[in-house]
Design a protein around this motif. Sequence first.
Motif, PDB file in Angstrom:
ATOM      1  N   ASP A  66       1.960  -7.423   5.238  1.00 50.84           N
ATOM      2  CA  ASP A  66       2.576  -8.545   4.537  1.00 50.84           C
ATOM      3  C   ASP A  66       2.841  -8.110   3.101  1.00 50.84           C
ATOM      4  O   ASP A  66       2.049  -7.350   2.527  1.00 50.84           O
ATOM      5  CB  ASP A  66       1.649  -9.756   4.542  1.00 50.84           C
ATOM      6  N   PRO A  67       3.927  -8.611   2.522  1.00 49.16           N
ATOM      7  CA  PRO A  67       4.333  -8.136   1.191  1.00 49.16           C
ATOM      8  C   PRO A  67       3.211  -8.193   0.151  1.00 49.16           C
ATOM      9  O   PRO A  67       3.072  -7.271  -0.652  1.00 49.16           O
ATOM     10  CB  PRO A  67       5.467  -9.097   0.810  1.00 49.16           C
ATOM     11  N   GLU A  68       2.382  -9.220   0.208  1.00 52.17           N
ATOM     12  CA  GLU A  68       1.369  -9.349  -0.847  1.00 52.17           C
ATOM     13  C   GLU A  68       0.256  -8.306  -0.710  1.00 52.17           C
ATOM     14  O   GLU A  68      -0.583  -8.181  -1.582  1.00 52.17           O
ATOM     15  CB  GLU A  68       0.799 -10.773  -0.887  1.00 52.17           C
ATOM     16  N   MET A  69       0.252  -7.559   0.387  1.00 47.73           N
ATOM     17  CA  MET A  69      -0.802  -6.560   0.571  1.00 47.73           C
ATOM     18  C   MET A  69      -0.312  -5.141   0.340  1.00 47.73           C
ATOM     19  O   MET A  69      -1.086  -4.187   0.384  1.00 47.73           O
ATOM     20  CB  MET A  69      -1.360  -6.640   1.987  1.00 47.73           C
ATOM     21  N   ILE A  70       0.982  -5.004   0.131  1.00 51.83           N
ATOM     22  CA  ILE A  70       1.547  -3.660   0.010  1.00 51.83           C
ATOM     23  C   ILE A  70       0.993  -2.943  -1.216  1.00 51.83           C
ATOM     24  O   ILE A  70       0.608  -1.779  -1.154  1.00 51.83           O
ATOM     25  CB  ILE A  70       3.091  -3.746  -0.032  1.00 51.83           C
ATOM     26  N   ASN A  71       0.893  -3.677  -2.315  1.00 46.37           N
ATOM     27  CA  ASN A  71       0.493  -3.025  -3.559  1.00 46.37           C
ATOM     28  C   ASN A  71      -0.910  -2.455  -3.543  1.00 46.37           C
ATOM     29  O   ASN A  71      -1.152  -1.378  -4.074  1.00 46.37           O
ATOM     30  CB  ASN A  71       0.667  -3.979  -4.734  1.00 46.37           C
ATOM     31  N   GLU A  72      -1.836  -3.192  -2.920  1.00 54.94           N
ATOM     32  CA  GLU A  72      -3.209  -2.687  -2.909  1.00 54.94           C
ATOM     33  C   GLU A  72      -3.283  -1.330  -2.206  1.00 54.94           C
ATOM     34  O   GLU A  72      -4.073  -0.467  -2.576  1.00 54.94           O
ATOM     35  CB  GLU A  72      -4.159  -3.712  -2.275  1.00 54.94           C
TER      36      GLU A  72
ATOM     37  N   SER B 125      -8.224  -7.883   6.530  1.00 58.29           N
ATOM     38  CA  SER B 125      -6.781  -8.101   6.403  1.00 58.29           C
ATOM     39  C   SER B 125      -6.066  -6.780   6.646  1.00 58.29           C
ATOM     40  O   SER B 125      -6.681  -5.714   6.656  1.00 58.29           O
ATOM     41  CB  SER B 125      -6.464  -8.613   4.996  1.00 58.29           C
ATOM     42  N   GLY B 126      -4.759  -6.854   6.838  1.00 62.16           N
ATOM     43  CA  GLY B 126      -3.983  -5.639   7.066  1.00 62.16           C
ATOM     44  C   GLY B 126      -4.147  -4.622   5.952  1.00 62.16           C
ATOM     45  O   GLY B 126      -4.363  -3.433   6.190  1.00 62.16           O
ATOM     46  N   GLY B 127      -4.100  -5.117   4.710  1.00 64.49           N
ATOM     47  CA  GLY B 127      -4.234  -4.217   3.570  1.00 64.49           C
ATOM     48  C   GLY B 127      -5.603  -3.554   3.540  1.00 64.49           C
ATOM     49  O   GLY B 127      -5.731  -2.364   3.241  1.00 64.49           O
ATOM     50  N   GLN B 128      -6.620  -4.351   3.887  1.00 68.57           N
ATOM     51  CA  GLN B 128      -7.973  -3.788   3.920  1.00 68.57           C
ATOM     52  C   GLN B 128      -8.109  -2.774   5.056  1.00 68.57           C
ATOM     53  O   GLN B 128      -8.715  -1.712   4.881  1.00 68.57           O
ATOM     54  CB  GLN B 128      -9.008  -4.910   4.077  1.00 68.57           C
TER      55      GLN B 128
ATOM     56  N   PHE C 248      -2.330   1.326  11.310  1.00 75.65           N
ATOM     57  CA  PHE C 248      -3.739   1.473  10.882  1.00 75.65           C
ATOM     58  C   PHE C 248      -4.573   2.283  11.876  1.00 75.65           C
ATOM     59  O   PHE C 248      -5.214   3.242  11.503  1.00 75.65           O
ATOM     60  CB  PHE C 248      -4.426   0.126  10.618  1.00 75.65           C
ATOM     61  N   ASN C 249      -4.580   1.793  13.137  1.00 77.19           N
ATOM     62  CA  ASN C 249      -5.337   2.499  14.178  1.00 77.19           C
ATOM     63  C   ASN C 249      -6.812   2.645  13.896  1.00 77.19           C
ATOM     64  O   ASN C 249      -7.420   3.661  14.237  1.00 77.19           O
ATOM     65  CB  ASN C 249      -4.755   3.894  14.420  1.00 77.19           C
ATOM     66  N   LEU C 250      -7.399   1.632  13.275  1.00 78.22           N
ATOM     67  CA  LEU C 250      -8.863   1.650  13.207  1.00 78.22           C
ATOM     68  C   LEU C 250      -9.382   1.412  14.618  1.00 78.22           C
ATOM     69  O   LEU C 250      -8.724   0.781  15.435  1.00 78.22           O
ATOM     70  CB  LEU C 250      -9.364   0.551  12.260  1.00 78.22           C
ATOM     71  N   PHE C 251     -10.578   1.918  14.912  1.00 77.57           N
ATOM     72  CA  PHE C 251     -11.153   1.717  16.228  1.00 77.57           C
ATOM     73  C   PHE C 251     -11.827   0.348  16.250  1.00 77.57           C
ATOM     74  O   PHE C 251     -12.751   0.092  15.480  1.00 77.57           O
ATOM     75  CB  PHE C 251     -12.133   2.838  16.550  1.00 77.57           C
ATOM     76  N   PRO C 252     -11.368  -0.552  17.120  1.00 78.00           N
ATOM     77  CA  PRO C 252     -11.765  -1.962  17.029  1.00 78.00           C
ATOM     78  C   PRO C 252     -13.232  -2.220  17.375  1.00 78.00           C
ATOM     79  O   PRO C 252     -13.773  -3.244  16.989  1.00 78.00           O
ATOM     80  CB  PRO C 252     -10.844  -2.651  18.051  1.00 78.00           C
TER      81      PRO C 252
END
Lengths: 245, 240
Positions: A171-177, A141-144, A89-93
Motif C-alpha cells: 500500500d502506498p503509505e508503506m512504501i517509504n518505510e 503489515s505488508g511494509g513490516q 515478501f515470501n516470509l515463511f508463514p
Amino acid sequence: MAAAIEFRQVNKWFGKLHVLVDVTLGVAPGEVVVVCGPSGSGKSTLIRCVNALERIQSGEIVVLGDSITSPRMNLTRLRTQVGMVFQSFNLFPHMTALENIMLAPMKVRNAPREDAEKTARALLLRVGIPDKAGNYPANLSGGQQQRVAIARALAMQPKIMLFDEPTSALDPEMINEVLEVMTDLAKSGMTMMVVTHEMGFARRVAHRVIFMDGGQVIEEADPETFFASPKSDRSRQFLSKILSH
Amino acid sequence: MSYQFKWSVLWSGQSGYWLLQGLITTLELSALAWLLAVALGILSGALRTVPFRPLRAAATFYVEFFRNVPLLVWMFFWYFGVPPLLPRGVQDWLFDHGAEFWAGMFALGVYHGARMSEVIRSGIQSIPRTQFEASVAMGLSVWQAYRLVILPIALRLIVPPITNESLNLLKNSSVALTISVAELTFQTRQIETYTARAIEALTAGTLIYLVLCVSIAWVMSSLERRYAIPGLIARVGGAG
Ligand SMILES: Nc1ncnc2c1ncn2[C@@H]1O[C@H](COP(=O)(O)OP(=O)(O)OP(=O)(O)O)[C@@H](O)[C@H]1O
Ligand SMILES: [Mg+2]
C-alpha cells in the motif's frame, strides 16, 4: 577494482522466447544499480540469474570473482553471498519474524541458536521493528513483512543484495518505510541490484540506471542523465508513462 | 414373527475376548499401515514436485501403479504372491509369525500411501512457488527447503483430507479378513458363526468402528487447531 557482478554476452531463452539478448554489464562493489523497463522486458530474469534461480543458455556470469555458469560452481556459497528480496515478501508463514531471520544462519551456517538470535534481533532493530520479533507474518503489515524479509536476507551477511520490485505489492503509505531501509543499506556500501519503478528512489540512491526492453539493455546512465535526457525513444516513452502518474 | 435380541451373546462365552482381540489387531494393523502410508505418501508426494525429472517419474509410477489396483488384489499379492519369492527360511519364519498380518499391513500401507501421496502433492502445489525460491535463495538445499519450509506448511494445510484418508485406511483394514487376519470384522463374523446372532455381532462391530473413527477425527482436528498457521486459522471455521 574487479566487478562484483559481471554479465558477459548472456543469452537466455524460455522455450522459444528469447528473454535475455546478449546482455553485457558490470556492477562494481558498493554500487547501487536500478533496473527498469516495461513489463516482460526481462528485469526479473536478469537479477534472478545473479543467484542462479535462473540458468542461462550462453555467455558467462561472474559473481564476486567466481564464474557461476561453470559446472563446478558452489551454489550454496553463491547464495549465501547474494541476498534476495521478492515482491511478495515470501516470509515463511509458520515461523515468527525472528525464526524467519534465524533459519538460514542456523541451517546453512550451523550458527548456534543464541548467536543467530542475537544477530536476528539486531537486524530487526536495524529495520526498525524490534518489537515484532514474536509476530507471525500474518500479524505484520505488508511494509513490516518486507522489512523482515530484508532482515532475513541480511542475516547471511551477503555481499550483494537483489531486490525484485520490493515495494510493488505494498500500500502506498508503506512504501517509504521499506525504501528508507533500502536507502540505509545503500549508504552502508552494499552492492545492490534493484528492479523498481520508484523513480524517486532511483534518483536519490542509485549510482546507475539500466533500462531494459525486449531482453536487451537499451540504455545505462547515471540517474541524472537518464531522467534529464534519455537517449532512446523507448526509454523516453517508458519514462513519460511512469512519470505521468 | 419377531426377532428376539440377545445382547448377552456379546459378553458370554468367548465373544468379549474375541471382540477385544479383534479390536487390538485392527488397531495394530491400521496404526502400522498408517505410519507406512504417511511415510510413503510424504516421500512420493514430495518427490512428485521436485525439480529432478527421474525422481518425479519414479514417484508418479508408484502412485499410479498402486492406487489403480484394488486393495483386495494387493492383499492377495502380498500374502500369496510375495512369500514364495523369498528364501525358504524367511518364508517359514513368516508363516510362523503371522505372515497374513504383515501382508495385510503392507497392502494397506502401500495402497493408502499412494492415495495420501496425491493429497500431499496437492498440498505442496498449493504453496506459491516463490516460497521454495525464497528458501533456496537464502542458501538452503532442496532437501532443507522441503524439510523446513515446504512440508511443514503443506502438512498443516492438508490435515482434513489426510483425516479422511486415515479413516478410509481404518475401514479398509477389514479387507484383511480375506487373508485371515483376525481383525475386528473377522472376529464379529466368528461370533456370528458361534452364536448365530448376526445382528448383535454386527452391531457391536459397527459401534466399535464408529467410536474409532470419531476418536480419530477428533484427534486430527485438535492437531489441526494446535498447529494451525496464524492467519490461516479462519479457514478452520467456527470450531477454532
Ligand atoms: N518461468 C518462465 N517460463 C516461461 N516464460 C517466462 C518465465 N518467466 C518469465 N517468462 C517470460 O519471460 C519474459 C521476461 O519475464 P520477466 O519476469 O523477466 O519480465 P519483467 O521485466 O520482470 O516483467 P514484470 O515487470 O512484469 O515483472 C516475459 O515475457 C515472461 O512472460
Ligand atoms: Mg518482474
